[in-house]
Design a protein around this motif. Structure first.
Motif, PDB file in Angstrom:
ATOM      1  N   GLN A 125       0.921  -1.053  -0.043  1.00  0.00           N
ATOM      2  CA  GLN A 125      -0.112  -0.023   0.148  1.00  0.00           C
ATOM      3  C   GLN A 125       0.886   1.133  -0.171  1.00  0.00           C
ATOM      4  OE1 GLN A 125      -2.312   1.065   3.525  1.00  0.00           O
ATOM      5  NE2 GLN A 125      -4.144   0.314   2.548  1.00  0.00           N
ATOM      6  N   MET A 126       1.750   1.271  -1.118  1.00  0.00           N
ATOM      7  CA  MET A 126       2.621   2.380  -1.051  1.00  0.00           C
ATOM      8  C   MET A 126       2.969   2.806  -2.737  1.00  0.00           C
ATOM      9  SD  MET A 126       6.078   0.990  -0.431  1.00  0.00           S
ATOM     10  CE  MET A 126       5.754  -0.242   1.002  1.00  0.00           C
ATOM     11  N   GLN A 127       3.115   4.258  -2.953  1.00  0.00           N
ATOM     12  CA  GLN A 127       3.477   4.710  -4.306  1.00  0.00           C
ATOM     13  C   GLN A 127       4.603   4.132  -4.559  1.00  0.00           C
ATOM     14  OE1 GLN A 127       3.873   8.800  -4.849  1.00  0.00           O
ATOM     15  NE2 GLN A 127       3.590   9.025  -2.659  1.00  0.00           N
ATOM     16  N   GLY A 128       4.742   4.114  -6.166  1.00  0.00           N
ATOM     17  CA  GLY A 128       6.171   3.773  -6.821  1.00  0.00           C
ATOM     18  C   GLY A 128       5.958   2.711  -8.108  1.00  0.00           C
ATOM     19  N   ARG A 129       6.891   2.504  -8.490  1.00  0.00           N
ATOM     20  CA  ARG A 129       6.809   1.797  -9.724  1.00  0.00           C
ATOM     21  C   ARG A 129       7.561   0.404  -9.678  1.00  0.00           C
ATOM     22  NH1 ARG A 129       5.487   4.204 -14.908  1.00  0.00           N
ATOM     23  NH2 ARG A 129       5.141   6.455 -14.936  1.00  0.00           N
ATOM     24  N   THR A 130       6.870  -0.470 -10.480  1.00  0.00           N
ATOM     25  CA  THR A 130       7.697  -1.897 -10.418  1.00  0.00           C
ATOM     26  C   THR A 130       8.770  -1.824 -11.442  1.00  0.00           C
ATOM     27  OG1 THR A 130       6.526  -2.589 -12.252  1.00  0.00           O
ATOM     28  CG2 THR A 130       5.501  -2.951 -10.181  1.00  0.00           C
ATOM     29  N   ALA A 131       9.484  -2.864 -11.410  1.00  0.00           N
ATOM     30  CA  ALA A 131      10.862  -2.894 -12.368  1.00  0.00           C
ATOM     31  C   ALA A 131      10.447  -2.957 -13.848  1.00  0.00           C
ATOM     32  CB  ALA A 131      11.506  -4.170 -12.012  1.00  0.00           C
TER      33      ALA A 131
ATOM     34  N   MET B  55     -11.779  -5.781   1.457  1.00  0.00           N
ATOM     35  CA  MET B  55     -13.109  -5.006   1.572  1.00  0.00           C
ATOM     36  C   MET B  55     -12.918  -3.815   0.661  1.00  0.00           C
ATOM     37  SD  MET B  55     -15.573  -6.405   2.750  1.00  0.00           S
ATOM     38  CE  MET B  55     -16.196  -6.947   4.250  1.00  0.00           C
ATOM     39  N   ALA B  56     -11.701  -3.292   0.735  1.00  0.00           N
ATOM     40  CA  ALA B  56     -11.327  -2.110   0.112  1.00  0.00           C
ATOM     41  C   ALA B  56     -11.789  -1.967  -1.652  1.00  0.00           C
ATOM     42  CB  ALA B  56      -9.720  -1.533  -0.023  1.00  0.00           C
ATOM     43  N   HIS B  57     -11.902  -3.213  -2.025  1.00  0.00           N
ATOM     44  CA  HIS B  57     -12.326  -3.368  -3.492  1.00  0.00           C
ATOM     45  C   HIS B  57     -13.509  -2.746  -3.577  1.00  0.00           C
ATOM     46  CE1 HIS B  57     -15.111  -6.546  -2.477  1.00  0.00           C
ATOM     47  NE2 HIS B  57     -15.812  -6.274  -3.613  1.00  0.00           N
ATOM     48  N   TYR B  58     -14.551  -2.524  -2.600  1.00  0.00           N
ATOM     49  CA  TYR B  58     -15.693  -1.774  -2.698  1.00  0.00           C
ATOM     50  C   TYR B  58     -15.475  -0.139  -3.300  1.00  0.00           C
ATOM     51  CZ  TYR B  58     -18.920  -5.274  -0.385  1.00  0.00           C
ATOM     52  OH  TYR B  58     -19.502  -6.295  -0.312  1.00  0.00           O
ATOM     53  N   PHE B  59     -14.214   0.417  -2.952  1.00  0.00           N
ATOM     54  CA  PHE B  59     -13.961   1.628  -3.532  1.00  0.00           C
ATOM     55  C   PHE B  59     -13.187   1.726  -4.746  1.00  0.00           C
ATOM     56  CE2 PHE B  59     -14.345   1.318   1.159  1.00  0.00           C
ATOM     57  CZ  PHE B  59     -15.418   2.235   1.406  1.00  0.00           C
ATOM     58  N   GLY B  60     -12.641   0.636  -5.138  1.00  0.00           N
ATOM     59  CA  GLY B  60     -12.232   0.247  -6.370  1.00  0.00           C
ATOM     60  C   GLY B  60     -12.635   0.970  -7.736  1.00  0.00           C
ATOM     61  N   LYS B  61     -11.886   1.027  -8.676  1.00  0.00           N
ATOM     62  CA  LYS B  61     -12.502   1.433 -10.016  1.00  0.00           C
ATOM     63  C   LYS B  61     -11.294   1.126 -10.993  1.00  0.00           C
ATOM     64  CE  LYS B  61     -11.754   6.166 -10.007  1.00  0.00           C
ATOM     65  NZ  LYS B  61     -10.270   6.242 -10.212  1.00  0.00           N
ATOM     66  N   ILE B  62     -11.727   0.474 -12.150  1.00  0.00           N
ATOM     67  CA  ILE B  62     -10.525   0.130 -13.067  1.00  0.00           C
ATOM     68  C   ILE B  62     -10.764   0.947 -14.288  1.00  0.00           C
ATOM     69  CG2 ILE B  62      -9.759  -2.069 -14.400  1.00  0.00           C
ATOM     70  CD1 ILE B  62      -9.811  -2.604 -11.461  1.00  0.00           C
ATOM     71  N   ASP B  63      -9.662   1.836 -14.404  1.00  0.00           N
ATOM     72  CA  ASP B  63      -9.528   2.704 -15.519  1.00  0.00           C
ATOM     73  C   ASP B  63      -8.772   2.230 -16.655  1.00  0.00           C
ATOM     74  OD1 ASP B  63      -9.066   4.628 -17.391  1.00  0.00           O
ATOM     75  OD2 ASP B  63      -8.075   6.219 -15.677  1.00  0.00           O
ATOM     76  N   PHE B  64      -9.333   1.369 -17.588  1.00  0.00           N
ATOM     77  CA  PHE B  64      -8.615   0.777 -18.781  1.00  0.00           C
ATOM     78  C   PHE B  64      -7.920   1.608 -19.606  1.00  0.00           C
ATOM     79  CE2 PHE B  64     -11.981  -2.726 -17.474  1.00  0.00           C
ATOM     80  CZ  PHE B  64     -10.940  -3.646 -17.235  1.00  0.00           C
TER      81      PHE B  64
ATOM     82  N   GLY C  14      -1.277   3.579  -9.690  1.00  0.00           N
ATOM     83  CA  GLY C  14      -0.804   3.216  -8.592  1.00  0.00           C
ATOM     84  C   GLY C  14       0.398   4.345  -8.368  1.00  0.00           C
ATOM     85  N   LEU C  15       0.593   5.380  -8.974  1.00  0.00           N
ATOM     86  CA  LEU C  15       1.326   6.435  -8.922  1.00  0.00           C
ATOM     87  C   LEU C  15       0.889   7.677  -7.934  1.00  0.00           C
ATOM     88  CD1 LEU C  15       4.065   6.689 -11.818  1.00  0.00           C
ATOM     89  CD2 LEU C  15       4.338   5.985  -9.562  1.00  0.00           C
TER      90      LEU C  15
ATOM     91  N   PHE D 164      -2.150  10.924   0.143  1.00  0.00           N
ATOM     92  CA  PHE D 164      -2.606   9.435   0.965  1.00  0.00           C
ATOM     93  C   PHE D 164      -3.913   9.064   0.231  1.00  0.00           C
ATOM     94  CE2 PHE D 164      -4.949   8.401   4.689  1.00  0.00           C
ATOM     95  CZ  PHE D 164      -4.182   7.157   5.147  1.00  0.00           C
ATOM     96  N   MET D 165      -4.690  10.096  -0.071  1.00  0.00           N
ATOM     97  CA  MET D 165      -6.120   9.472  -0.573  1.00  0.00           C
ATOM     98  C   MET D 165      -5.980   8.781  -1.962  1.00  0.00           C
ATOM     99  SD  MET D 165      -7.854   9.942   1.777  1.00  0.00           S
ATOM    100  CE  MET D 165      -9.615   9.476   1.014  1.00  0.00           C
ATOM    101  N   GLU D 166      -5.039   9.396  -2.657  1.00  0.00           N
ATOM    102  CA  GLU D 166      -4.698   8.637  -4.090  1.00  0.00           C
ATOM    103  C   GLU D 166      -4.003   7.494  -3.897  1.00  0.00           C
ATOM    104  OE1 GLU D 166      -3.637  11.754  -7.450  1.00  0.00           O
ATOM    105  OE2 GLU D 166      -2.580  11.721  -5.771  1.00  0.00           O
ATOM    106  N   VAL D 167      -3.167   7.151  -2.887  1.00  0.00           N
ATOM    107  CA  VAL D 167      -2.638   5.913  -2.587  1.00  0.00           C
ATOM    108  C   VAL D 167      -3.701   4.860  -1.993  1.00  0.00           C
ATOM    109  CG1 VAL D 167      -1.190   4.382  -0.870  1.00  0.00           C
ATOM    110  CG2 VAL D 167      -0.336   6.722  -1.897  1.00  0.00           C
ATOM    111  N   LEU D 168      -4.965   5.405  -1.388  1.00  0.00           N
ATOM    112  CA  LEU D 168      -5.788   4.509  -0.847  1.00  0.00           C
ATOM    113  C   LEU D 168      -6.741   4.052  -2.063  1.00  0.00           C
ATOM    114  CD1 LEU D 168      -7.271   5.893   2.426  1.00  0.00           C
ATOM    115  CD2 LEU D 168      -5.461   3.905   2.081  1.00  0.00           C
TER     116      LEU D 168
END
Ligand SMILES: NC(=O)c1ccc[n+]([C@@H]2O[C@H](COP(=O)([O-])OP(=O)(O)OC[C@H]3O[C@@H](n4cnc5c(N)ncnc54)[C@H](O)[C@@H]3O)[C@@H](O)[C@H]2O)c1
Length: 301
Positions: A109-115, A154-163, A173-174, A178-182
């Motif tokens: 649960q943190m910002q950043g990029r993968t390899a 349960m956080a998936h209730y607040f999720g959305k997928i931006d294709f 994920g970037l 704090f609210m964006e990370v959540l």
């Protein structure tokens, strides 16, 4: 409150796992570690799939000691690197003759990029586990009845997928605030559910079943990146109002072990019980689209 919410229901399965092999990702700490310990006590061969060699090997010694089971193995896995996921799967398939339960537990649960340049939460929480599961699916099928358990929230209730955002490789994920990370964390946990939903459909007719779950609010290291002043304030509250990691692994154990839940393959569990998901999550088209996109991002298509 503590009696009902904090303690919650416990996994009642008495299953013994001698001769069975289980992978638990992110098992050097948190509920992954208590899950691995419980499975080791039941006699399983437990693969601790962890990013840090040092922390993974420390957990290995502790779990061996506390379970009295020597069949516990550390294997390095960084879910934020597709190369690492592929090399973990290759090593595993070369050295281990079976796989009975795959527990996709690790999460950030943190910002950043993968390899590979993906948003860290999308990349680690969803894409890394998506690739890992696909690379191990034939082994799971060969060893059935077997299970895949995806630790969502349960956080998936607040999720959305931006294709659109995903398609252009922009960084889901970037987050900067704090609210964006959540928000991005919730999005990645919605991916965990949609992945499970689509996987169950694709597994119909095989002897592999899959489940996703909310483990409860847990006093773990997940929010380690929240600023330290806020941590000081939050720590006593989470210690009192949240589950400890032993209470927090019960729904994972239920999904991995409980006899007779196979008809609920693809469903979402909380407190060791099947739960309804949000309307957003009941989207067959979105789960199919996410699957196809994930295949492309992993180079599986
Ligand atoms: N803590 C909660 O309240 C809560 C609530 C709902 C869902 N969850 C979910 O439960 C799961 C376990 O979280 P936890 O609370 O035990 O947190 P935790 O931070 O204690 O454990 C997370 C584990 O994931 C591992 N990990 C992180 N990045 C990794 C990577 N790139 N490769 C491999 N492993 C990596 C960490 O090293 C750690 O072992 C997560 O999927 C989390 O999203 C937690």
């Amino acid at each position: 409150y503590r009696e009902i919410v904090v303690k919650g229901k416990r996994c009642t399965s008495k299953a013994k796992l001698h001769g069975k092999t289980v992978i638990v990702t992110g098992s050097n700490t948190g509920i992954g570690k208590t899950t691995a310990l419980d499975l080791a006590k039941r006699g399983a061969r437990v693969i601790l799939a962890c990013r840090s060699k040092q922390r993974g090997e420390a957990a290995l010694e502790e779990i061996k000691r506390d379970s009295g089971n020597n069949q516990v193995v550390f294997m390095q896995l960084d879910l934020g690197s597709l190369k690492s996921v592929r090399s973990f799967a290759e090593n595993f398939l070369k050295s281990e003759p079976r796989l009975d339960i795959l527990i996709n537990n690790a999460g950030v649960q943190m910002q950043g990029r993968t390899a590979d340049g993906l948003g860290l939460m999308f990349g680690v929480n969803h894409i890394g586990h998506f690739l890992l599961t696909n690379l191990l699916l034939e082994q799971l099928k060969a060893c059935g009845p077997s299970r895949v358990v995806n630790v969502s929230s349960m956080a998936h209730y607040f999720g959305k997928i931006d294709f659109d955002c995903l398609n252009t490789y922009k960084a889901l994920g970037l987050g900067t605030s704090f609210m964006e990370v959540l928000q991005y964390y919730s999005d990645s946990k919605l991916c965990n559910y949609l992945f499970t939903h689509e996987l169950a459909k694709r597994l119909k007719g095989t002897n592999v079943t899959c489940y996703s779950l909310h483990p409860g609010a847990i006093n773990s290291e997940l929010a380690r990146n929240i600023n330290s002043t806020l941590q000081l304030f939050l720590k006593p509250l989470t210690a009192y109002f949240f589950k400890n990691t032993e209470q927090g692994c019960q729904t994972t154990l239920h999904c991995a072990l409980q006899e007779g839940i196979e008809p609920f393959s693809g469903r979402f569990f909380s407190n060791c019980t099947v739960k309804e998901v949000s309307d957003k999550a009941k989207d067959d088209a979105a789960s199919k689209k996410l699957w196809e996109l994930s295949e492309r991002l992993c180079g599986l298509a």
